[in-house]
Design an enzyme around this catalytic site. Structure first.
Site, PDB file in Angstrom:
ATOM      1  N   CYS A 131     -34.635   6.324 -42.807  1.00 50.33           N
ATOM      2  CA  CYS A 131     -36.326   7.007 -42.322  1.00 50.33           C
ATOM      3  C   CYS A 131     -36.595   7.938 -42.895  1.00 50.33           C
ATOM      4  O   CYS A 131     -37.955   8.293 -43.030  1.00 50.33           O
ATOM      5  CB  CYS A 131     -36.110   7.340 -41.161  1.00 50.33           C
ATOM      6  SG  CYS A 131     -34.229   5.818 -40.179  1.00 50.33           S
ATOM      7  N   HIS A 269     -41.405  11.132 -37.745  1.00 48.32           N
ATOM      8  CA  HIS A 269     -40.232   9.948 -37.892  1.00 48.32           C
ATOM      9  C   HIS A 269     -40.553   9.462 -36.365  1.00 48.32           C
ATOM     10  O   HIS A 269     -40.262   9.692 -35.690  1.00 48.32           O
ATOM     11  CB  HIS A 269     -39.475  10.453 -38.917  1.00 48.32           C
ATOM     12  CG  HIS A 269     -38.689   8.518 -39.172  1.00 48.32           C
ATOM     13  ND1 HIS A 269     -39.018   7.231 -38.785  1.00 48.32           N
ATOM     14  CD2 HIS A 269     -37.667   8.660 -38.228  1.00 48.32           C
ATOM     15  CE1 HIS A 269     -37.892   5.962 -38.433  1.00 48.32           C
ATOM     16  NE2 HIS A 269     -36.722   7.363 -37.994  1.00 48.32           N
ATOM     17  N   ASN A 299     -38.689   2.073 -33.778  1.00 44.79           N
ATOM     18  CA  ASN A 299     -38.088   2.494 -34.678  1.00 44.79           C
ATOM     19  C   ASN A 299     -38.193   1.645 -36.255  1.00 44.79           C
ATOM     20  O   ASN A 299     -37.659   0.801 -36.129  1.00 44.79           O
ATOM     21  CB  ASN A 299     -36.883   3.277 -35.179  1.00 44.79           C
ATOM     22  CG  ASN A 299     -36.378   4.045 -35.942  1.00 44.79           C
ATOM     23  OD1 ASN A 299     -37.393   4.041 -37.191  1.00 44.79           O
ATOM     24  ND2 ASN A 299     -35.487   4.716 -35.471  1.00 44.79           N
TER      25      ASN A 299
HETATM   26  N1  ACO Z   1     -29.660   0.233 -21.756  1.00 44.50           N
HETATM   27  C1  ACO Z   1     -28.681   0.706 -20.980  1.00 44.50           C
HETATM   28  N2  ACO Z   1     -27.954   2.242 -20.686  1.00 44.50           N
HETATM   29  C2  ACO Z   1     -26.927   2.075 -21.860  1.00 44.50           C
HETATM   30  C3  ACO Z   1     -28.304   1.440 -23.212  1.00 44.50           C
HETATM   31  C4  ACO Z   1     -29.096   0.742 -23.262  1.00 44.50           C
HETATM   32  N3  ACO Z   1     -30.195   0.167 -23.767  1.00 44.50           N
HETATM   33  N4  ACO Z   1     -28.464   2.088 -24.445  1.00 44.50           N
HETATM   34  C5  ACO Z   1     -27.081   3.244 -24.215  1.00 44.50           C
HETATM   35  N5  ACO Z   1     -26.926   3.009 -22.572  1.00 44.50           N
HETATM   36  C6  ACO Z   1     -26.175   3.447 -22.031  1.00 44.50           C
HETATM   37  C7  ACO Z   1     -24.808   4.148 -22.747  1.00 44.50           C
HETATM   38  O1  ACO Z   1     -24.145   2.997 -23.006  1.00 44.50           O
HETATM   39  C8  ACO Z   1     -24.518   5.261 -21.589  1.00 44.50           C
HETATM   40  O2  ACO Z   1     -23.529   4.514 -20.795  1.00 44.50           O
HETATM   41  P1  ACO Z   1     -22.064   6.052 -20.120  1.00 44.50           P
HETATM   42  O3  ACO Z   1     -22.862   7.136 -20.235  1.00 44.50           O
HETATM   43  O4  ACO Z   1     -22.033   4.850 -19.504  1.00 44.50           O
HETATM   44  O5  ACO Z   1     -21.379   5.865 -21.020  1.00 44.50           O
HETATM   45  C9  ACO Z   1     -25.539   5.890 -21.505  1.00 44.50           C
HETATM   46  O6  ACO Z   1     -26.495   5.158 -21.569  1.00 44.50           O
HETATM   47  C10 ACO Z   1     -26.106   7.361 -22.150  1.00 44.50           C
HETATM   48  O7  ACO Z   1     -25.643   7.083 -23.792  1.00 44.50           O
HETATM   49  P2  ACO Z   1     -25.890   7.906 -24.676  1.00 44.50           P
HETATM   50  O8  ACO Z   1     -26.221   7.122 -25.538  1.00 44.50           O
HETATM   51  O9  ACO Z   1     -25.501   9.296 -24.955  1.00 44.50           O
HETATM   52  O10 ACO Z   1     -27.404   7.993 -24.413  1.00 44.50           O
HETATM   53  P3  ACO Z   1     -28.966   9.170 -25.028  1.00 44.50           P
HETATM   54  O11 ACO Z   1     -29.987   9.717 -23.848  1.00 44.50           O
HETATM   55  O12 ACO Z   1     -28.226   9.900 -26.472  1.00 44.50           O
HETATM   56  O13 ACO Z   1     -30.089   8.219 -25.831  1.00 44.50           O
HETATM   57  C11 ACO Z   1     -30.410   7.182 -28.146  1.00 44.50           C
HETATM   58  C12 ACO Z   1     -29.905   7.042 -26.790  1.00 44.50           C
HETATM   59  C13 ACO Z   1     -31.723   6.559 -27.343  1.00 44.50           C
HETATM   60  C14 ACO Z   1     -30.270   6.460 -28.951  1.00 44.50           C
HETATM   61  C15 ACO Z   1     -30.877   8.702 -28.449  1.00 44.50           C
HETATM   62  O14 ACO Z   1     -29.377   9.058 -28.948  1.00 44.50           O
HETATM   63  C16 ACO Z   1     -31.454   8.561 -30.025  1.00 44.50           C
HETATM   64  O15 ACO Z   1     -32.688   9.069 -29.744  1.00 44.50           O
HETATM   65  N6  ACO Z   1     -30.786   8.967 -30.768  1.00 44.50           N
HETATM   66  C17 ACO Z   1     -31.462   8.869 -32.445  1.00 44.50           C
HETATM   67  C18 ACO Z   1     -31.460   7.735 -32.776  1.00 44.50           C
HETATM   68  C19 ACO Z   1     -32.439   7.789 -33.734  1.00 44.50           C
HETATM   69  O16 ACO Z   1     -33.242   8.746 -34.254  1.00 44.50           O
HETATM   70  N7  ACO Z   1     -32.032   7.207 -34.743  1.00 44.50           N
HETATM   71  C20 ACO Z   1     -32.978   6.937 -36.128  1.00 44.50           C
HETATM   72  C21 ACO Z   1     -31.957   6.501 -37.395  1.00 44.50           C
HETATM   73  S1  ACO Z   1     -33.120   5.653 -38.264  1.00 44.50           S
HETATM   74  C22 ACO Z   1     -32.512   5.560 -39.590  1.00 44.50           C
HETATM   75  O17 ACO Z   1     -32.154   5.947 -40.281  1.00 44.50           O
HETATM   76  C23 ACO Z   1     -31.978   4.530 -40.453  1.00 44.50           C
END
Ligand code: ACO
Length: 346
Positions: A131, A269, A299
């Site tokens: 990214c 980003h 993204n």
């Molecule tokens: N719908 C509903 N629930 C979900 C979903 C979904 N799509 N996805 C995950 N959950 C659940 C999980 O299973 C978890 O459930 P649990 O508490 O029962 O275990 C709960 O939601 C919380 O999950 P978290 O992973 O802790 O949620 P978080 O608040 O961290 O949000 C997210 C997840 C959106 C992925 C966030 O962590 C994020 O944006 N991280 C950064 C990602 C990023 O920037 N990536 C860039 C890389 S791209 C590249 O370089 C190619």
């Protein structure tokens, strides 16, 4: 729940690169595939909801490449749009760089395919910093533009939806496809830089597509197990993203000798609206000076910053002389930030 605990790293922060290149953006073009997928559509095949996706990520919809479209096709369309905007023919280019982590093939690079599509045989190569690829690409292609006697094309292009497990609700909701390109030219009085680029490869498994290369080749068993798909530890990535992008942007502002008040537009980003809001808050930047497209694009990795730049231009948010701060973060880990001065073209 994500909390801002310090992130562990064994690597020392690199010194900021004070280079300011006399390079301007002479053309900007974007391409988004026609098909869009909204959150509602995802809820029909995944255990998720529009509310969860919007509140956790800020994403409402994303574009997805058609079955016959690959990264080079998206890149080529964006390249043509940027050349048209610059009033240039491809034969006038001196080099072409594609920033991507979703190439058409592991081998060859995607850039030569795009160059061929444009009908030119100029130097063409890929930059893979995930990214952060477009910000890395600005340093590489900007240096080329500053030291050769012609324009250089930099394209951020990705087809992330091809490397995401469509059944994984943790990642399938996040990514979109798209491409955008800038024509970079040496120009007296123009300014591109300083640059803060860095990496930390201590733990690549935080965000990777494991069984895709030479360390862990994609055997039939690994493909069946889906080990070629992108996986990540979302909350770790989130914390790193906020801290690294903030630190990188701050280092660039310090090296440039300007304050956050002097920045007209921030383009981070587009990984998560909450990450962008967190970075803006830490920088002391009013949210309205941060340009956000994640709601419509998802993204798009290395394409996200130039796509947002094109969107800012198209929606009248860029004026001649505006100072634009860009910052990115991605797999690797990699991160980077730089400043560019927008030059309006007649
Ligand atoms: N719908 C509903 N629930 C979900 C979903 C979904 N799509 N996805 C995950 N959950 C659940 C999980 O299973 C978890 O459930 P649990 O508490 O029962 O275990 C709960 O939601 C919380 O999950 P978290 O992973 O802790 O949620 P978080 O608040 O961290 O949000 C997210 C997840 C959106 C992925 C966030 O962590 C994020 O944006 N991280 C950064 C990602 C990023 O920037 N990536 C860039 C890389 S791209 C590249 O370089 C190619």
């Amino acid at each position: 729940m994500i909390v801002d605990t310090p992130v562990a790293t064994t690597s020392a922060a690199p010194a900021v690169d004070r280079t300011v290149l006399p390079v301007a953006v002479a053309g900007l073009g974007a391409y988004l595939p026609a098909r869009t997928v909204d959150n509602e559509e995802l809820t029909r095949r995944l255990d998720t909801s529009d509310t969860w996706i919007r509140t956790r990520t800020g994403i409402g919809r994303r574009h997805t490449a058609g079955p016959d479209e690959a990264t080079s096709d998206l890149a080529l369309a964006a390249a043509r749009a940027a050349l048209l905007d610059a009033g240039l023919d491809a034969t006038e280019l001196r080099a072409l760089v594609v920033a991507t982590c979703t190439p058409d093939h592991l081998l060859p690079a995607t850039a030569p395919l795009v160059a061929a599509g444009l009908g030119t045989s100029i130097a063409a190569f890929d930059v893979n910093a995930a990214c952060s690829g477009f910000v890395y690409g600005l340093r590489v292609a900007g240096a080329l533009a500053a030291t050769t006697d012609g324009p250089v094309l930099l394209i951020g292009a990705e087809t992330l939806t091809r490397i995401v497990d469509p059944a994984d609700r943790g990642t399938a909701i996040l990514f979109g496809d798209g491409a955008a390109a800038v024509v970079l030219v040496a120009e007296e009085g123009a300014a591109l830089g300083p640059f803060d680029l860095g990496s930390d490869g201590d733990d690549p498994s935080m965000l990777w597509a494991a069984a895709t290369g030479t360390r862990y080749p994609p055997t039939p068993a690994r493909l069946v197990a889906g080990e070629h798909f992108l996986t990540m530890r979302g909350s770790d990535v989130y914390r790193h993203a906020v801290l690294r992008m903030t630190a990188s942007a701050t280092a660039v502002l310090e090296a440039a000798g300007i304050a956050i008040e002097d920045v007209d537009l921030f383009i981070g980003h587009q990984a998560n609206a909450r990450i962008l809001a967190g970075v803006a808050e830490r920088l002391g930047l009013p949210q309205e000076r941060s340009h956000v497209t994640i709601d419509r694009h998802g993204n798009t990795s290395a394409a996200s910053i130039p796509l947002a730049l094109a969107d800012a231009r198209d929606t009248g948010r860029l004026r001649d002389g505006d100072r634009v701060l860009v910052a990115a973060f991605g797999a690797g880990l990699t991160w980077g930030a730089t400043l560019l001065t927008w030059r309006a073209r007649p």
